[in-house]
Scaffold this active site. Structure first.
Site, PDB file in Angstrom:
ATOM      1  N   ASP A 191     -12.044  -3.216   1.607  1.00 23.56           N
ATOM      2  CA  ASP A 191     -12.700  -3.777   2.797  1.00 23.56           C
ATOM      3  C   ASP A 191     -14.210  -3.652   2.604  1.00 23.56           C
ATOM      4  O   ASP A 191     -14.856  -2.784   3.208  1.00 23.56           O
ATOM      5  CB  ASP A 191     -12.259  -3.010   4.053  1.00 23.56           C
ATOM      6  N   HIS A 249       0.865  -1.167   0.000  1.00 29.73           N
ATOM      7  CA  HIS A 249       0.000   0.000   0.000  1.00 29.73           C
ATOM      8  C   HIS A 249       0.911   1.230   0.000  1.00 29.73           C
ATOM      9  O   HIS A 249       1.848   1.308   0.814  1.00 29.73           O
ATOM     10  CB  HIS A 249      -0.850   0.048   1.268  1.00 29.73           C
ATOM     11  N   GLU A 259      -1.912   6.127  -0.473  1.00 31.12           N
ATOM     12  CA  GLU A 259      -3.340   6.166  -0.096  1.00 31.12           C
ATOM     13  C   GLU A 259      -3.510   7.443   0.735  1.00 31.12           C
ATOM     14  O   GLU A 259      -4.114   8.401   0.280  1.00 31.12           O
ATOM     15  CB  GLU A 259      -3.716   4.906   0.704  1.00 31.12           C
TER      16      GLU A 259
HETATM   17  N1  ADE Z   1      -5.911  -2.660   6.127  1.00 28.04           N
HETATM   18  C1  ADE Z   1      -7.153  -2.931   5.734  1.00 28.04           C
HETATM   19  N2  ADE Z   1      -7.589  -2.002   4.866  1.00 28.04           N
HETATM   20  C2  ADE Z   1      -6.578  -1.112   4.696  1.00 28.04           C
HETATM   21  C3  ADE Z   1      -6.392   0.058   3.925  1.00 28.04           C
HETATM   22  N3  ADE Z   1      -7.342   0.553   3.127  1.00 28.04           N
HETATM   23  N4  ADE Z   1      -5.222   0.719   4.021  1.00 28.04           N
HETATM   24  C4  ADE Z   1      -4.269   0.255   4.818  1.00 28.04           C
HETATM   25  N5  ADE Z   1      -4.386  -0.848   5.561  1.00 28.04           N
HETATM   26  C5  ADE Z   1      -5.524  -1.529   5.502  1.00 28.04           C
HETATM   27 ZN    ZN Z   2      -6.033  -2.075   1.292  1.00 26.81          ZN
END
Ligand code: ADE
Ligand code: ZN
Length: 331
Positions: free
Chosen positions: A276, A194, A197
Site C-alpha cells: 500500500d 495473504h 503477515e
Molecule cells: N489490505 C490492504 N493492505 C493489506 C495488508 N497489508 N494486509 C492485509 N490486507 C490488506
Molecule cells: Zn497486502
C-alpha cells in the site's frame, strides 16, 4: 545503486490499488464527489498514517477509499499509480482490489471493473506496462459474502488473473474460505492469499493445503516453523514480501530486523513489493532502496529478486520472455 535499481525492470506482484491512493488524489476526489474527509489537509492525512498494527492501518485504508465513487475515480486512481510506478522502472503491476469494501458503500462491481479496465488498457498503450488483476476477498467478512461476490463477478471472470484473500488476518484463518477457493479453482482461476503477515505459520500451511494457492502474500512468519520453510523451499513457493509495509505495520521494528536476508539464506523464492505505497512511505523503488540500505545487497541479489517476480507473474509466455530479456539487458 539508485540508478541501477531505477533501471532494473521491476514486476510488482503485491499491490492493493486502493492503497495507492495518495492524499493529493484523495482530496481531489473528495471534492469531486463531495465526500467529507477526517483530515484538514494533505499534510494532516500523511501525519495520521502512524500505525500500531494491521488493523489500525485497515481502519484508515477503508476510510480513505470512501472518495472512490465512479468509474472515472477508479480509472484516475489506477493511472495515477501506473504513471508513478512507470517512472520508477516498474514494467508489470498485479493489483489486488477489494470489491466488498466498495459494495458495502453502494459502489457496484461494474463501476470498479470499468474504471480499472480502462486504466489497464491505457497503461499498456501509453506506458508499455502489463498489468494483472486480483480480486481479493475480505477475510474478516463472512465466507458466504465472498461466495456471492465471486458469483456476481461472472461477467468479469475472464478479466481476472487470480483471486486473493486480504484484510484482518488474526482470527480469520484461510480454512474459513475453503469453499470459495474451491469454486475459484473450478472456474480455472489461480489463487493467492495473504498469510503469515500477522497470522501464524499455520495459516501459510492452510493457504497451501486448503486453498491451493500458487503464491503466498507476505509469508514472513514462516521462519518460525523450520519444517514449513523446508516445504516452501522444496515446492518453490514464491513469497511476495513487502518490507516497508512490514516496518510501518510493526510486523518488524526496523528494516535492519527484517527477515528478508534469512528468507534468502533459507533458499526461498522471494519478491519485493510495495503493498500500500501511499500509506507505507514508498513505492517499488523505495522498497528496493530500503533493502540496499539495510542489507547492502549486491546488484546480483536485486537481479535475482526481480527475476523471481517475472517467473511468478500472471503473464503470457511471450510477455514473460520479453520481461526476462529486458532484465538481462539491464543487468
Ligand atoms: N489490505 C490492504 N493492505 C493489506 C495488508 N497489508 N494486509 C492485509 N490486507 C490488506
Ligand atoms: Zn497486502
Amino acid at each position: 545503486m539508485r540508478a541501477f535499481l531505477e533501471g532494473l525492470p521491476k514486476a510488482e506482484l503485491h499491490l492493493h490499488i486502493e492503497g495507492s491512493l495518495e492524499p493529493e488524489l484523495m482530496f481531489e476526489l473528495a471534492e469531486r464527489n463531495r465526500v467529507r474527509l477526517p483530515y484538514a489537509s494533505v499534510e494532516e492525512a500523511r501525519a495520521a498514517y502512524d500505525f500500531s498494527d494491521l488493523q489500525s492501518f485497515l481502519d484508515l485504508y477503508y476510510r480513505g477509499m470512501s472518495v472512490l465513487r465512479s468509474a472515472e475515480d477508479f480509472h484516475d486512481l489506477a493511472m495515477d499509480y501506473f504513471r508513478r510506478a512507470h517512472a520508477e522502472g516498474v514494467v508489470h503491476v498485479e493489483m489486488h482490489f477489494d470489491p466488498q469494501a466498495h459494495l458495502a458503500r453502494g459502489v457496484d462491481l461494474e463501476v470498479v471493473m470499468e474504471g480499472l479496465s480502462l486504466a489497464r488498457r491505457q497503461a499498456e498503450r501509453e506506458l508499455g506496462m502489463s498489468t494483472a488483476l486480483i480480486m481479493a476477498f475480505l477475510r474478516d467478512r463472512p465466507a458466504e459474502e465472498a461466495m456471492r461476490v465471486l458469483e456476481c463477478a461472472a461477467p468479469y471472470w475472464e478479466m481476472l488473473d487470480a483471486v486473493g484473500l486480504d484484510s484482518a488476518e488474526r482470527g480469520n484463518p484461510p480454512e474459513k474460505f475453503v469453499e470459495v477457493f474451491q469454486r475459484a479453482r473450478l472456474l480455472g482461476l489461480p489463487r493467492v492469499a495473504h498469510a503469515g503477515e500477522e497470522g501464524p505459520p499455520e495459516y501459510i500451511r492452510q493457504a497451501l493445503d486448503r486453498l491451493g494457492v500458487c503464491r503466498i502474500d507476505h509469508g514472513v512468519r514462516c521462519l518460525e516453523d523450520p519444517a514449513l520453510v523446508a516445504r516452501l523451499r522444496e515446492e518453490g513457493v514464491v513469497l511476495t514480501v513487502c518490507p516497508l509495509s512490514n516496518v510501518r505495520l510493526r510486523v518488524v521494528e526496523r528494516m535492519a530486523d527484517h527477515p528478508l536476508p534469512q528468507l534468502l539464506e533459507a533458499g526461498l523464492r522471494v519478491t519485493l513489493n510495495s503493498d500500500d505505497p501511499a500509506y507505507f512511505g514508498g513505492g517499488m523503488l523505495d522498497n528496493y532502496l530500503a533493502c540496499f540500505e539495510a542489507f547492502g545487497w549486491s546488484e546480483e541479489i536485486f537481479v535475482q529478486l526481480a527475476g523471481t517476480a517475472i517467473e511468478a507473474a500472471f503473464v503470457s509466455d511471450e510477455r514473460r520472455l520479453a520481461l526476462h530479456r529486458q532484465l538481462a539487458a539491464s543487468a
